[in-house]
Scaffold this motif. Structure first.
Motif, short mmCIF file in Angstrom:
data_model
loop_
_atom_site.label_atom_id
_atom_site.label_comp_id
_atom_site.label_asym_id
_atom_site.label_seq_id
_atom_site.Cartn_x
_atom_site.Cartn_y
_atom_site.Cartn_z
N ASP A 443 38.20 13.69 15.28
CA ASP A 443 38.90 12.73 14.44
C ASP A 443 38.83 13.32 13.02
OD1 ASP A 443 39.71 10.68 12.81
OD2 ASP A 443 38.66 9.12 13.90
N ASN A 444 39.87 14.05 12.64
CA ASN A 444 39.80 14.84 11.41
C ASN A 444 39.70 14.00 10.15
OD1 ASN A 444 40.09 17.67 12.44
ND2 ASN A 444 41.89 16.76 13.37
N ALA A 445 40.32 12.83 10.17
CA ALA A 445 40.18 11.93 9.02
C ALA A 445 38.74 11.47 8.89
CB ALA A 445 41.11 10.74 9.18
N CYS A 446 38.11 11.18 10.01
CA CYS A 446 36.70 10.77 10.01
C CYS A 446 35.81 11.91 9.57
CB CYS A 446 36.31 10.28 11.40
SG CYS A 446 34.59 9.77 11.55
N ALA A 447 36.12 13.14 10.02
CA ALA A 447 35.32 14.31 9.62
C ALA A 447 35.36 14.50 8.11
CB ALA A 447 35.83 15.55 10.32
N GLY A 448 36.55 14.39 7.52
CA GLY A 448 36.67 14.51 6.08
C GLY A 448 35.93 13.40 5.35
N ARG A 449 36.00 12.19 5.91
CA ARG A 449 35.30 11.06 5.28
C ARG A 449 33.78 11.28 5.28
NH1 ARG A 449 36.98 7.51 8.41
NH2 ARG A 449 35.13 7.12 9.67
N ILE A 450 33.24 11.81 6.39
CA ILE A 450 31.80 12.09 6.46
C ILE A 450 31.41 13.09 5.38
CG2 ILE A 450 29.99 13.16 7.87
CD1 ILE A 450 31.39 11.99 10.33
N ALA A 451 32.21 14.15 5.23
CA ALA A 451 31.93 15.15 4.20
C ALA A 451 31.98 14.52 2.81
CB ALA A 451 32.93 16.30 4.30
N GLY A 452 33.00 13.68 2.55
CA GLY A 452 33.13 13.01 1.25
C GLY A 452 31.97 12.07 0.98
N GLU A 453 31.53 11.34 2.01
CA GLU A 453 30.41 10.41 1.84
C GLU A 453 29.13 11.14 1.45
OE1 GLU A 453 30.20 8.46 5.58
OE2 GLU A 453 31.75 6.97 5.11
N GLN A 454 28.84 12.22 2.14
CA GLN A 454 27.61 12.96 1.88
C GLN A 454 27.64 13.61 0.49
OE1 GLN A 454 24.94 12.82 3.78
NE2 GLN A 454 26.00 11.57 5.31
N ALA A 455 28.80 14.18 0.12
CA ALA A 455 28.92 14.78 -1.20
C ALA A 455 28.80 13.71 -2.29
CB ALA A 455 30.26 15.53 -1.31
N SER A 456 29.46 12.56 -2.09
CA SER A 456 29.41 11.47 -3.09
C SER A 456 27.98 10.98 -3.30
CB SER A 456 30.29 10.31 -2.63
OG SER A 456 31.64 10.71 -2.54
N HIS A 457 27.27 10.82 -2.21
CA HIS A 457 25.90 10.33 -2.31
C HIS A 457 25.04 11.27 -3.15
CE1 HIS A 457 22.20 8.32 -1.11
NE2 HIS A 457 21.69 9.52 -0.79
N TYR A 458 25.17 12.58 -2.91
CA TYR A 458 24.38 13.56 -3.68
C TYR A 458 24.80 13.56 -5.15
CZ TYR A 458 22.12 17.90 -5.05
OH TYR A 458 21.34 18.83 -5.69
N ILE A 459 26.10 13.55 -5.40
CA ILE A 459 26.61 13.61 -6.77
C ILE A 459 26.15 12.39 -7.58
CG2 ILE A 459 28.73 13.55 -8.16
CD1 ILE A 459 30.04 15.16 -5.81
N ASN A 460 26.21 11.23 -6.97
CA ASN A 460 25.78 10.01 -7.67
C ASN A 460 24.28 10.01 -7.94
OD1 ASN A 460 28.36 8.92 -7.74
ND2 ASN A 460 28.15 7.95 -5.74
N GLU A 461 23.51 10.59 -7.03
CA GLU A 461 22.06 10.57 -7.17
C GLU A 461 21.54 11.66 -8.09
OE1 GLU A 461 18.08 10.87 -4.30
OE2 GLU A 461 20.03 10.38 -3.43
N HIS A 462 22.17 12.84 -8.08
CA HIS A 462 21.62 13.99 -8.81
C HIS A 462 22.47 14.42 -10.01
CE1 HIS A 462 19.69 14.27 -4.83
NE2 HIS A 462 18.69 14.86 -5.47
#
Length: 626
Positions: A443-462
């Motif tokens: 599910d390519n839309a879901c795959a992209g969303r997972i990548a975006g979620e993980q990157a967003s979490h790190y960017i907001n925290e660090h």
């Protein structure tokens, strides 16, 4: 001469089947008088069709007389079969009905002739027609590109398809095993066991970097084997995932090992092996060896008997037992088994042997192996329109019941979908969806969303929810899967990160005018090290090609890489020092095969399935995100 009478034709049928006849023989067979026989033979003698010498009558076998017999329908079986081969040489494929008409015999007679010729390995029968049997693997002992024979290269290629990272593998001393050893990259992460000095030498020359073990401490220099003595044995804790056993010949339902092989070692390996693959060169069929391999003892563990396509399916079905999981291997196809199964499934697969494709290929082979009433026919393509179309048409000629399309060719999707629909053949598309097909993949839309979620979490925290530079590592051209993943990742980033850069940098591999390495170095040099950079890598090769350069020009504290297509190589990179790889979306290609086979069997059994079916997506993170 004038048109022959029915009596003369009957005489010729008898005479051409024998070296010679006498008038008495002919009179007795046809229940005619000797004088009647003499009268019928005189015109044939004058026409030069027959020769009479000292009371013996024989056929004058000239090209002109053979043509006369053919037109009269009185060719002997040997002459008729020779003529069939000649006709097949002149035409690539000839209908059985056409052969019957030309040779003035029944269709049943032609079918019997073709069966005999197929058993000799000279023709291949198809549905209603026949072609000459021409093995795709040459009879030569070696190829221009390798020190190993072309047969060994093909068998090694199909053997390697079964090897996974972290496997413990046994390689014996056969040529195919040596070819496998020479093909393993230095960083394959396999634990290899062998009883052969040649394998050690091949791996040494290849600078193989992972553990290599030998099976015994006793070494015979003459045989170049490490042997187990009576008081020795393999470690009880040893589990061999896959053992590859090269047999030297096969005859009388018996596989034979090379005479210099150590049988005790081979048996010890087979006892502790989870899966066994028997390998055989078709050149050595019907040759009696001296050292029988105890094949039946380990039949429950034997996954496949790999043999090159120097043998046809018909001959193979007669030579081998019904229990043998025989795989006929060619440069571009494999038969799961030569036996007739309930279903024949065609697998159209890309030749690209990257980690993902190979894992999917492996998993489908294993799923097929577990399903006893399915035969898998594999055709490989180069991933372009012409080769994908050609491979599909070859599959359709094999009368498959269902096609699994893993060609990864966007241009051929319309053709493949329409062609299967026109032949009323069910189609499963893997990763790319053809018209009218059942989809299985990410599910390519879901795959992209997972990548975006993980990157967003790190960017907001660090990084205080701010990114100065965004780089996408991708592939040149219209590639919808990557574009969908990128757009989905960016959509999530835009919603959850306070500040993103206005410009998104893209480095594309395969661009006709731009060198990606040079473009990447230029970009990294121009980017201040202290400014945070997010890198989205949507292809394993692109990430591996860029990783060292990123480490060279960027500080890991101000750089994160979000990857796709997780592999053991990525896992190893994430373990080293302060890796900038935040993590990787994982598509679990090892589970593709069973899921696809489940879909295929439901379709073939008349069940209903969803139009779109997805693999399980997971996120594999580095151990420490600090």
């Amino acid at each position: 001469m004038e048109e022959m009478s029915q009596r003369q034709l009957a005489l010729l049928k008898i005479i051409t089947l024998r070296k010679f006849c006498t008038i008495s023989d002919l009179a007795e067979r046809l229940k005619l008088s000797r004088e009647t026989i003499r009268k019928e033979l005189v015109p044939l003698q004058k026409a030069g069709i027959l020769i009479r010498e000292r009371g013996k009558i024989r056929f004058c076998d000239t090209q002109q007389n053979a043509a006369l017999l053919e037109s009269s329908g009185v060719l002997s079986k040997e002459q008729r079969q020779a003529r069939i081969l000649q006709l097949l040489t002149e035409d690539k494929e000839v209908r059985i009905s056409t052969l019957a008409t030309k040779l003035k015999v029944s269709v049943l007679t032609i079918r019997n002739d073709l069966s005999a010729l197929e058993l000799k390995g000279k023709v291949l029968r198809k549905h209603g027609s026949a072609i000459l049997f021409e093995p795709s693997i040459s009879q030569g002992s070696s190829s221009d590109f390798s020190e190993y024979s072309s047969r060994a290269n093909i068998l090694a290629k199909h053997s390697i398809m079964h090897i996974k990272p972290d496997d413990t593998v046994f390689l014996d001393g056969g040529e195919v095993s040596q070819c496998v050893a020479s093909s393993l990259p230095p960083l394959t992460n396999l634990s290899i066991w062998t009883n052969n000095l040649m394998i050690l030498d091949v791996l040494r020359k290849n600078r193989y970097a992972y553990p290599i073990q030998v099976t015994g401490s006793a070494l015979s220099m003459e045989k170049q084997r490490f042997s187990l003595s009576n008081h020795q044995g393999l470690p009880n804790s040893l589990i061999i995932n896959k053992a590859f056993i090269c047999c030297s010949s096969y005859a009388g339902n018996t596989f034979f090992l090379s005479e210099d092989e150590d049988l005790a070692t081979i048996e010890a390996v087979c006892r502790q092996a989870e899966k066994i693959y028997v390998i055989l060169d078709s050149h050595f069929l019907d040759i009696q060896g001296k050292l029988p391999f105890p094949y039946k003892r380990y039949l429950a563990k034997i996954q496949e008997v790999l043999i090159d396509d120097g043998i046809g399916r018909y001959r193979a079905s007669l030579l081998f037992s019904r229990q043998d999981p025989l795989i006929i291997c060619g440069p571009d196809y494999t038969y799961r088994n030569v036996r007739k199964h309930q279903y024949r499934i065609g697998f159209l697969v890309n030749k690209d042997r990257n980690y993902f494709v190979q894992s999917v290929h492996n998993s489908l082979l294993e799923a097929t192996s577990a399903c006893k009433y399915v035969s898998l026919v594999i055709r490989e393509c180069d991933g372009d329109y012409a080769s994908a179309v050609q491979a599909l048409n070859l599959l359709l000629q094999e009368s498959v019941d269902l096609v699994i399309d893993y060609s990864l060719c966007m241009e051929s999707l319309m053709y493949i979908g329409e062609k299967c629909l026109s032949h009323n053949i069910r189609l499963i598309s893997v990763d790319y969806m053809a018209p009218g097909s059942i989809y299985f993949g990410a599910d390519n839309a879901c795959a992209g969303r997972i990548a975006g979620e993980q990157a967003s979490h790190y960017i907001n925290e660090h990084w205080n929810s701010s990114v100065d530079h965004l780089l996408v590592l991708g592939k040149f051209g219209y590639e919808p899967i990557t574009k969908l993943r990128i757009s989905s990742a960016l959509e999530h980033l835009q919603k959850n990160v306070s500040r993103l850069p206005e410009t998104i940098h893209t480095i594309e591999w395969g661009h006709p005018d731009i060198n990606p390495t040079q473009a990447l170095v230029k970009l990294l040099k121009q980017t201040p090290n202290e400014e945070p950079m997010l890198i989205l890598a949507f292809n394993l090769r692109h990430l591996l090609a860029s990783y060292e350069l990123i480490l060279q020009y960027r500080e890991s504290t101000n750089t994160i890489i979000v990857g796709h297509n997780y592999t053991k190589q990525i896992e190893e990179l994430m373990k080293i020092g302060h890796s900038p790889i935040l993590g990787c979306v994982h598509y679990n290609p090892e589970a593709y095969g069973q899921n696809i086979m489940d879909l295929a069997l439901r379709l073939l059994d008349g069940g209903t399935v969803q139009q779109r079916n997805y693999t399980t997506l997971t996120w594999i993170a580095r151990k420490s995100n600090s």
